[in-house]
Each structure stands twice: as structure tokens, then as C-alpha cells.
Design a protein around this motif. Structure first.
Motif, PDB file in Angstrom:
ATOM      1  N   TYR A 203      -2.079   6.208   6.739  1.00  0.00           N
ATOM      2  CA  TYR A 203      -0.904   5.300   7.258  1.00  0.00           C
ATOM      3  C   TYR A 203      -1.583   4.036   8.127  1.00  0.00           C
ATOM      4  N   TYR A 204      -0.703   3.042   8.174  1.00  0.00           N
ATOM      5  CA  TYR A 204      -1.097   2.039   8.915  1.00  0.00           C
ATOM      6  C   TYR A 204      -0.091   0.957   9.392  1.00  0.00           C
ATOM      7  N   ASP A 205      -0.033   0.083  10.056  1.00  0.00           N
ATOM      8  CA  ASP A 205       1.023  -0.758  10.573  1.00  0.00           C
ATOM      9  C   ASP A 205       0.772  -2.134   9.844  1.00  0.00           C
ATOM     10  N   ARG A 206       1.622  -2.666   9.221  1.00  0.00           N
ATOM     11  CA  ARG A 206       1.553  -3.868   8.463  1.00  0.00           C
ATOM     12  C   ARG A 206       1.788  -4.923   9.155  1.00  0.00           C
ATOM     13  N   GLN A 207       1.004  -6.088   9.222  1.00  0.00           N
ATOM     14  CA  GLN A 207       1.155  -7.222  10.286  1.00  0.00           C
ATOM     15  C   GLN A 207       1.915  -8.368   9.424  1.00  0.00           C
ATOM     16  N   ARG A 208       2.324  -9.345  10.261  1.00  0.00           N
ATOM     17  CA  ARG A 208       2.735 -10.623   9.473  1.00  0.00           C
ATOM     18  C   ARG A 208       1.710 -11.249   8.648  1.00  0.00           C
ATOM     19  N   ARG A 209       2.111 -11.903   7.680  1.00  0.00           N
ATOM     20  CA  ARG A 209       1.091 -12.860   6.895  1.00  0.00           C
ATOM     21  C   ARG A 209       0.295 -13.577   7.872  1.00  0.00           C
ATOM     22  N   PHE A 210      -1.087 -13.685   7.638  1.00  0.00           N
ATOM     23  CA  PHE A 210      -1.630 -14.334   8.770  1.00  0.00           C
ATOM     24  C   PHE A 210      -1.444 -15.896   8.671  1.00  0.00           C
ATOM     25  N   ALA A 211      -1.138 -16.527   7.479  1.00  0.00           N
ATOM     26  CA  ALA A 211      -0.950 -17.866   7.335  1.00  0.00           C
ATOM     27  C   ALA A 211      -0.287 -18.138   5.715  1.00  0.00           C
ATOM     28  N   GLY A 212       0.151 -19.215   5.497  1.00  0.00           N
ATOM     29  CA  GLY A 212       0.720 -19.324   3.967  1.00  0.00           C
ATOM     30  C   GLY A 212       2.121 -18.654   3.705  1.00  0.00           C
ATOM     31  N   GLU A 213       2.559 -18.760   2.880  1.00  0.00           N
ATOM     32  CA  GLU A 213       3.826 -18.156   2.522  1.00  0.00           C
ATOM     33  C   GLU A 213       3.902 -17.186   1.467  1.00  0.00           C
ATOM     34  N   SER A 214       4.938 -16.018   1.605  1.00  0.00           N
ATOM     35  CA  SER A 214       4.993 -15.149   0.648  1.00  0.00           C
ATOM     36  C   SER A 214       5.225 -15.641  -0.663  1.00  0.00           C
ATOM     37  N   LYS A 215       4.426 -15.251  -1.705  1.00  0.00           N
ATOM     38  CA  LYS A 215       4.387 -15.589  -3.093  1.00  0.00           C
ATOM     39  C   LYS A 215       5.541 -14.771  -3.873  1.00  0.00           C
ATOM     40  N   TYR A 216       6.432 -14.060  -3.124  1.00  0.00           N
ATOM     41  CA  TYR A 216       7.418 -13.098  -3.717  1.00  0.00           C
ATOM     42  C   TYR A 216       8.770 -13.410  -3.251  1.00  0.00           C
ATOM     43  N   PRO A 217       9.336 -14.385  -3.617  1.00  0.00           N
ATOM     44  CA  PRO A 217      10.840 -14.998  -3.186  1.00  0.00           C
ATOM     45  C   PRO A 217      11.794 -14.000  -3.928  1.00  0.00           C
ATOM     46  N   LEU A 218      12.786 -13.907  -3.335  1.00  0.00           N
ATOM     47  CA  LEU A 218      13.935 -13.105  -4.115  1.00  0.00           C
ATOM     48  C   LEU A 218      14.002 -12.911  -5.556  1.00  0.00           C
ATOM     49  N   LYS A 219      13.750 -14.133  -6.048  1.00  0.00           N
ATOM     50  CA  LYS A 219      14.038 -14.017  -7.655  1.00  0.00           C
ATOM     51  C   LYS A 219      12.905 -13.044  -8.341  1.00  0.00           C
ATOM     52  N   LYS A 220      11.666 -13.511  -7.742  1.00  0.00           N
ATOM     53  CA  LYS A 220      10.505 -12.724  -8.179  1.00  0.00           C
ATOM     54  C   LYS A 220      10.480 -11.248  -7.879  1.00  0.00           C
ATOM     55  N   MET A 221      11.072 -10.974  -6.739  1.00  0.00           N
ATOM     56  CA  MET A 221      11.329  -9.465  -6.164  1.00  0.00           C
ATOM     57  C   MET A 221      12.030  -8.814  -7.190  1.00  0.00           C
ATOM     58  N   ALA A 226      12.962  -5.047 -11.674  1.00  0.00           N
ATOM     59  CA  ALA A 226      13.799  -4.644 -12.830  1.00  0.00           C
ATOM     60  C   ALA A 226      12.561  -4.220 -13.845  1.00  0.00           C
ATOM     61  N   ASP A 227      11.533  -4.955 -13.977  1.00  0.00           N
ATOM     62  CA  ASP A 227      10.111  -4.484 -14.469  1.00  0.00           C
ATOM     63  C   ASP A 227       9.771  -3.157 -14.338  1.00  0.00           C
ATOM     64  N   GLY A 228       9.743  -2.915 -12.991  1.00  0.00           N
ATOM     65  CA  GLY A 228       9.281  -1.702 -12.778  1.00  0.00           C
ATOM     66  C   GLY A 228      10.259  -0.574 -13.269  1.00  0.00           C
ATOM     67  N   ILE A 229      11.271  -0.794 -13.128  1.00  0.00           N
ATOM     68  CA  ILE A 229      12.379   0.514 -13.651  1.00  0.00           C
ATOM     69  C   ILE A 229      12.342   0.627 -14.928  1.00  0.00           C
ATOM     70  N   THR A 230      12.468  -0.732 -15.805  1.00  0.00           N
ATOM     71  CA  THR A 230      12.460  -0.624 -17.346  1.00  0.00           C
ATOM     72  C   THR A 230      11.122  -0.149 -17.909  1.00  0.00           C
ATOM     73  N   SER A 231       9.942  -0.379 -17.153  1.00  0.00           N
ATOM     74  CA  SER A 231       8.737   0.038 -17.659  1.00  0.00           C
ATOM     75  C   SER A 231       8.540   1.422 -17.486  1.00  0.00           C
ATOM     76  N   PHE A 232       9.174   2.362 -16.576  1.00  0.00           N
ATOM     77  CA  PHE A 232       8.935   3.540 -16.563  1.00  0.00           C
ATOM     78  C   PHE A 232      10.173   4.475 -16.748  1.00  0.00           C
ATOM     79  N   SER A 233      11.094   4.069 -17.064  1.00  0.00           N
ATOM     80  CA  SER A 233      12.365   4.782 -16.946  1.00  0.00           C
ATOM     81  C   SER A 233      13.308   4.437 -18.078  1.00  0.00           C
ATOM     82  N   VAL A 234      13.968   5.418 -18.907  1.00  0.00           N
ATOM     83  CA  VAL A 234      15.005   4.967 -19.912  1.00  0.00           C
ATOM     84  C   VAL A 234      16.345   5.443 -19.166  1.00  0.00           C
ATOM     85  N   ALA A 235      16.370   5.637 -17.832  1.00  0.00           N
ATOM     86  CA  ALA A 235      17.697   6.170 -17.101  1.00  0.00           C
ATOM     87  C   ALA A 235      18.860   5.338 -17.345  1.00  0.00           C
TER      88      ALA A 235
END
Ligand code: UDP
Ligand code: MG
Length: 320
Positions: A203-221, A226-235
């Protein structure tokens, strides 16, 4: 003895010029101190994967590689995405490294944990997961969507390590197994728990990004989830089937009701019920087709067996 262990730190970098100088400094120091402590071999190195950045990321890597032999770089021919960049790095070091640590370029993950990772490796663990203790540093929104995602995945029978990002150690033999998973839609976080082997969590504590911006905006998230779900599950397909079944039962019920009313001499008036059922059932059908289409799309991309990444150049190619 233990200092024979060659460690590679693999770092995917996409437009990270703002943090990279600091990241390289921090990682070099960490690696050097690990080497000095005798836990790893002095041939250990850091591999930075430039995932088709548009900024100075590659220049920074190439310059650093000239001055310190501990830094190596590989440049992908375009942006292939985080997961593919990771795999590109892991495969590149797979022949030489006894163990691989993957970490993001933004210094959000505590690098001091690497000592613990390596200790665990020496204790005989093949996979060591870094798990975030608290997510205070993430936005309220990210925290809650992430936890909903893990719950949903769990319900659908996909084993994920909650709050584990791609910060982990993998031994060479686990890497060899990982490389046998040849799917093009690769969701590494879902694959690693499938590998088996002796695993543990740190376990560890996660820090804020040191600099620059997240490359995961909402759309990508959302796309990532969706990719994670449909790649692993037919639920989702099963849910759709269940809904269809319930609608048919309801339909039969309504038919019986209509028949009985007719026999009793009542005609049922009802534009509202008619139009509502058409719209609701029509919408459900379209959604169901969408879900099935998502899976067919997966089959389509997987059958093409396209390479997951292409390497344009290595830093070693540039040194003469
Ligand atoms: N990254 C990448 N390719 C991409 C997007 C991101 O290699 O197309 C890298 C990025 O440089 C970083 C890591 O993946 O090292 C995680 O991205 P980020 O920190 O932006 O994600 P977050 O922590 O916000 O989820
Ligand atoms: Mg990050």
C-alpha cells in the motif's frame, strides 16, 4: 548473489515533457540507491517509452540517454495508448530483465515503494501490486467513478485489484506468460490477476500529478471502462437477454388481459400504452443491438491480429 537481479523500470510517456526531467532525476536516484544497497544488479536500467508524443518528450529522453547509461528509450511510431505503450516497454526488456517495475511518468506513485517491491521479489513473489491507500489526491468525481467501476467489474465476475493502477513489479517468468496473451484490446490490469503465480499487495499514498495534465479525460475514462468490461465479461449480454425475457413475459401477461377483456365485452382503448410500449421496447432493442455490436466489434478487431505497437527507434540506435 542478489545483486545479479537485473531490474528494469518501464515508464510510458505521452506528452510528458513538463515532468520528464524531474521524473528521470527521481528514478535515476532511486535506481542508483537500489544498486548501492546490493539488492539489484548494476546493469539495471530505466526504459522510457515515448508513446508518439507531440512535444519534446523524445528529445529529453534521447539527451538523457547520452549522458547517463542508466536511461534507455524507445520511441513508438505514433500514439498507441497507455496500455500498448506499457506492453511495448515490457516486451522490449523481457529478454534481459529478471524483474520489471512499471510506473507512470507523472510521479503520482511513491517511488520509495520500489525498495519494498524488490524485497518482495527476493522473498519469492512474482507479482507485487502497488495499491493506493487513499485517493485524496484524486478529484471527488474520479474517486467515485473509479470505485463504482471496481464494484461493477466485480459483479460481472472480473477480478481486479481495487485501487491498483499500473504500478507493479512482475518477475521474468510472469512477463513471459503475460506475453502469451496476444489480444489486441489489452487491459493489463485485468490480465495480470489471471496469470496466477505468487502475488502480494503493497500500500501507498498517491500524490498529485507533479506537472502536466492527466491524459485521461472523462471520455477516455469511459472508453477505458467500457473496454475493460467488454474484454473480460459477457455479463452485459446476459443482462440484455434477461430484459428481453422479462418483456416477453410481460407481453404475454398483457395479451391474456386483453383477451379476457375482449371475452367480457370490453375493448381496450389506449393510444398511450401502445406508443409507450413501442418506444420503450424499440429503445431496448437498439441498446441490445449496441451491446452485441460492441462484442462483434471486439471480435472484428481481434481477428485482424494487428500489432499492438510499432517501434520507430531505440536510443541505442542513435549512439554510435
Ligand atoms: N500515457 C501514454 N499514452 C497515452 C496516454 C497516457 O503512454 O496515450 C501515459 C502517461 O504519459 C502516463 C501514464 O500513461 O505516464 C498515465 O497517464 P495519466 O497520468 O495521464 O493518467 P491518470 O493518472 O490521470 O489516470
Ligand atoms: Mg497520472
Amino acid at each position: 548473489m542478489s545483486s545479479e537481479t537485473l531490474l528494469s523500470i518501464v515508464v510510458p510517456c505521452y506528452n510528458e515533457a513538463a515532468v520528464l526531467p524531474e521524473t528521470m532525476k527521481v528514478l535515476i536516484n532511486r535506481l542508483k540507491s537500489l544498486i548501492q544497497s546490493g539488492k539489484i544488479s548494476d546493469r539495471s536500467f530505466i526504459l522510457l517509452v515515448d508513446d508518439g508524443s507531440a512535444d519534446r518528450t523524445w528529445q529529453l529522453i534521447a539527451e538523457q540517454a547520452v549522458t547517463s547509461s542508466i536511461i534507455r528509450g524507445v520511441k513508438l511510431s505514433r500514439n498507441f495508448g497507455h496500455q500498448n505503450a506499457l506492453i511495448a516497454g515490457i516486451e522490449t526488456v523481457s529478454d534481459v530483465a529478471d524483474c520489471v517495475i512499471t510506473i507512470d511518468a507523472d510521479l503520482q506513485d511513491d517511488v520509495r515503494l520500489m525498495d519494498v517491491f524488490v524485497d518482495k521479489y527476493h522473498e519469492g513473489f512474482d507479482i507485487v501490486y502497488g495499491v493506493r491507500k487513499r485517493r485524496d489526491m484524486d478529484t471527488f468525481f474520479k474517486k467515485h467513478t473509479a470505485s463504482a467501476f471496481y464494484k461493477l467489474m466485480g459483479k460481472m465476475g472480473v477480478r481486479l485489484i481495487p485501487d491498483h493502477a499500473d504500478y507493479r513489479l512482475i518477475s521474468q517468468r510472469a512477463v513471459q506468460e503475460l506475453m502469451r496473451y496476444q489480444e489486441s484490446n489489452l487491459f493489463i490490469r485485468g490480465i495480470i490477476p489471471l496469470l496466477g503465480f505468487r502475488t502480494t499487495v503493497v500500500y501507498y499514498d498517491r500524490q498529485r500529478r507533479f506537472a502536466g495534465e492527466s491524459k485521461y479525460p472523462l471520455k477516455k475514462m469511459i472508453a477505458f471502462a467500457a473496454d475493460g468490461i467488454t474484454s473480460f465479461s459477457v455479463a452485459p449480454i446476459k443482462v440484455v437477454m434477461g430484459c428481453g425475457f422479462m418483456i416477453v413475459i410481460a407481453g404475454i401477461g398483457i395479451a391474456v388481459y386483453a383477451l379476457v377483456s375482449w371475452l367480457l365485452g370490453n375493448t381496450i382503448s389506449g393510444w398511450t400504452s401502445l406508443i409507450l410500449s413501442i418506444w420503450i421496447v424499440g429503445g431496448m432493442q437498439l441498446m441490445a443491438i449496441g451491446v452485441i455490436g460492441e462484442y462483434i466489434g471486439k471480435i472484428f478487431t481481434e481477428t485482424k491480429k494487428r500489432p499492438r505497437y510499432s517501434i520507430e527507434t531505440h536510443t541505442a540506435d542513435q549512439k554510435k
